[in-house]
Design a protein around this motif. Sequence first.
Motif, PDB file in Angstrom:
ATOM      1  N   CYS A 133     -15.356   7.307  -6.101  1.00  0.00           N
ATOM      2  CA  CYS A 133     -15.942   7.728  -4.821  1.00  0.00           C
ATOM      3  C   CYS A 133     -16.300   6.535  -3.938  1.00  0.00           C
ATOM      4  N   TYR A 134     -16.546   5.386  -4.557  1.00  0.00           N
ATOM      5  CA  TYR A 134     -16.929   4.203  -3.790  1.00  0.00           C
ATOM      6  C   TYR A 134     -15.730   3.307  -3.484  1.00  0.00           C
ATOM      7  N   GLY A 135     -14.546   3.742  -3.886  1.00  0.00           N
ATOM      8  CA  GLY A 135     -13.361   2.939  -3.668  1.00  0.00           C
ATOM      9  C   GLY A 135     -12.754   3.149  -2.294  1.00  0.00           C
ATOM     10  N   ASP A 136     -12.000   2.155  -1.877  1.00  0.00           N
ATOM     11  CA  ASP A 136     -11.231   2.252  -0.640  1.00  0.00           C
ATOM     12  C   ASP A 136      -9.789   2.549  -0.988  1.00  0.00           C
ATOM     13  N   GLU A 137      -8.991   2.685   0.060  1.00  0.00           N
ATOM     14  CA  GLU A 137      -7.553   2.728  -0.167  1.00  0.00           C
ATOM     15  C   GLU A 137      -7.132   1.418  -0.816  1.00  0.00           C
ATOM     16  N   GLU A 138      -6.023   1.440  -1.524  1.00  0.00           N
ATOM     17  CA  GLU A 138      -5.565   0.225  -2.192  1.00  0.00           C
ATOM     18  C   GLU A 138      -5.462  -0.920  -1.181  1.00  0.00           C
ATOM     19  N   GLU A 139      -6.072  -2.064  -1.531  1.00  0.00           N
ATOM     20  CA  GLU A 139      -6.109  -3.204  -0.634  1.00  0.00           C
ATOM     21  C   GLU A 139      -5.046  -4.233  -1.006  1.00  0.00           C
ATOM     22  N   GLU A 140      -4.521  -4.896   0.002  1.00  0.00           N
ATOM     23  CA  GLU A 140      -3.519  -5.935  -0.204  1.00  0.00           C
ATOM     24  C   GLU A 140      -4.238  -7.227  -0.557  1.00  0.00           C
ATOM     25  N   ILE A 141      -4.122  -7.675  -1.810  1.00  0.00           N
ATOM     26  CA  ILE A 141      -4.766  -8.897  -2.272  1.00  0.00           C
ATOM     27  C   ILE A 141      -3.728  -9.754  -2.965  1.00  0.00           C
ATOM     28  N   ASP A 142      -3.535 -10.981  -2.448  1.00  0.00           N
ATOM     29  CA  ASP A 142      -2.535 -11.901  -3.015  1.00  0.00           C
ATOM     30  C   ASP A 142      -1.171 -11.234  -3.113  1.00  0.00           C
ATOM     31  N   ASN A 143      -0.798 -10.539  -2.039  1.00  0.00           N
ATOM     32  CA  ASN A 143       0.513  -9.888  -1.924  1.00  0.00           C
ATOM     33  C   ASN A 143       0.710  -8.743  -2.922  1.00  0.00           C
ATOM     34  N   THR A 144      -0.361  -8.283  -3.544  1.00  0.00           N
ATOM     35  CA  THR A 144      -0.262  -7.126  -4.432  1.00  0.00           C
ATOM     36  C   THR A 144      -1.346  -6.119  -4.041  1.00  0.00           C
ATOM     37  N   LYS A 145      -1.086  -4.849  -4.284  1.00  0.00           N
ATOM     38  CA  LYS A 145      -2.050  -3.809  -3.953  1.00  0.00           C
ATOM     39  C   LYS A 145      -3.021  -3.617  -5.107  1.00  0.00           C
ATOM     40  N   GLU A 146      -4.313  -3.681  -4.790  1.00  0.00           N
ATOM     41  CA  GLU A 146      -5.356  -3.543  -5.802  1.00  0.00           C
ATOM     42  C   GLU A 146      -6.261  -2.355  -5.448  1.00  0.00           C
ATOM     43  N   ALA A 147      -6.556  -1.518  -6.434  1.00  0.00           N
ATOM     44  CA  ALA A 147      -7.515  -0.435  -6.249  1.00  0.00           C
ATOM     45  C   ALA A 147      -8.889  -0.972  -6.634  1.00  0.00           C
TER      46      ALA A 147
END
Length: 327
Positions: A133-147
């Motif tokens: 519930c506290y998560g965002d959409e997958e974020e782009e971090i170091d060219n990879t998507k992180e949940a």
Amino acid sequence: MRKTNPSTLTAVSEKCENTKKINAKLQDNAVNPAQVQKADLYSDLKGWSESEASLEDFAEVALLDFAGQYEFYATHQAFLNKHAIYLLVIDVSKNMKGLMTCEVVDENFLDLSEIPFEDIGEYINFWMDAIHCYGDEEEEIDNTKEALPSIIVVGTCCDKLQIDKETRKWEIQKQFDEILGDHPKRKHIKDFIMLSNTTSSETDFDVLRHRIVQLASKVETWGQQLPTRWIKYEEVLDQHRENQDKVMTYEDMKSVGKSVGLEIKDMNEVNLFLKYQHDIGNLIYFEDIPDLVILQPQWLVDVLKCLVSARKFRSKETLFTTLTGKS
């Protein structure tokens, strides 16, 4: 921003506690100041070695241990946020799926008239939902998507296993697949590490510590560049904490900024500052109820303990008073 691991934080806390004891003795004239040796002050640090790393490689860490009893669940929402690293701790000697045994029920739900969930897997689902519930959409971090936020599943009680760890790890991961299915919340799990408090070596625990640091470095608040006035503002709030101030009104927070010449004219900036401080665990502030700012999260924990308690932690006398209204 400085980075520390949990072991460093523990060592510092122990040193401070020992120093307080020495100071208390000095005040009672029980110890002559000339008799206090450097070794006395560092007696709690036996076995620790001084790090050769720069202070730039350290950061303060706030550790929160969420109670597993069902009665406490409603209080957890005040402390969850997306910038944390979560350790989901499970007993790998027990199955995640299937009805819980009488032993497990008695241990975790003493005196409860109703058991909320049928098996451990449902509790795992509950915690995964709460964090998701506290998560965002997958974020782009170091060219990879992180949940985010990230979760590390920590399997304990390996010493109780009748089979080898790797086989059991595969079995638990298969049970997690059945519990979580294809739900996006499973993407928050970044690792599964198995440990035992009785048989695992310090090197085994270092694997967990390093993984926490690695995941923490991907959180947006890690190493974030901040305005100098924010740092000064934080130092002023630290002084209030040292004076044992637990809570401040929003108006007082604005006055503090002005009194030290921070020239924070835009109240939106005050809100951003308070939100940032909340995100890193320094205080508790909610934009939808901004009137009060809790400077010391531990104080809120202590207050909630007075209002909410699992029955297994209450004395029989207290429980009798609760049920009958008579002492």
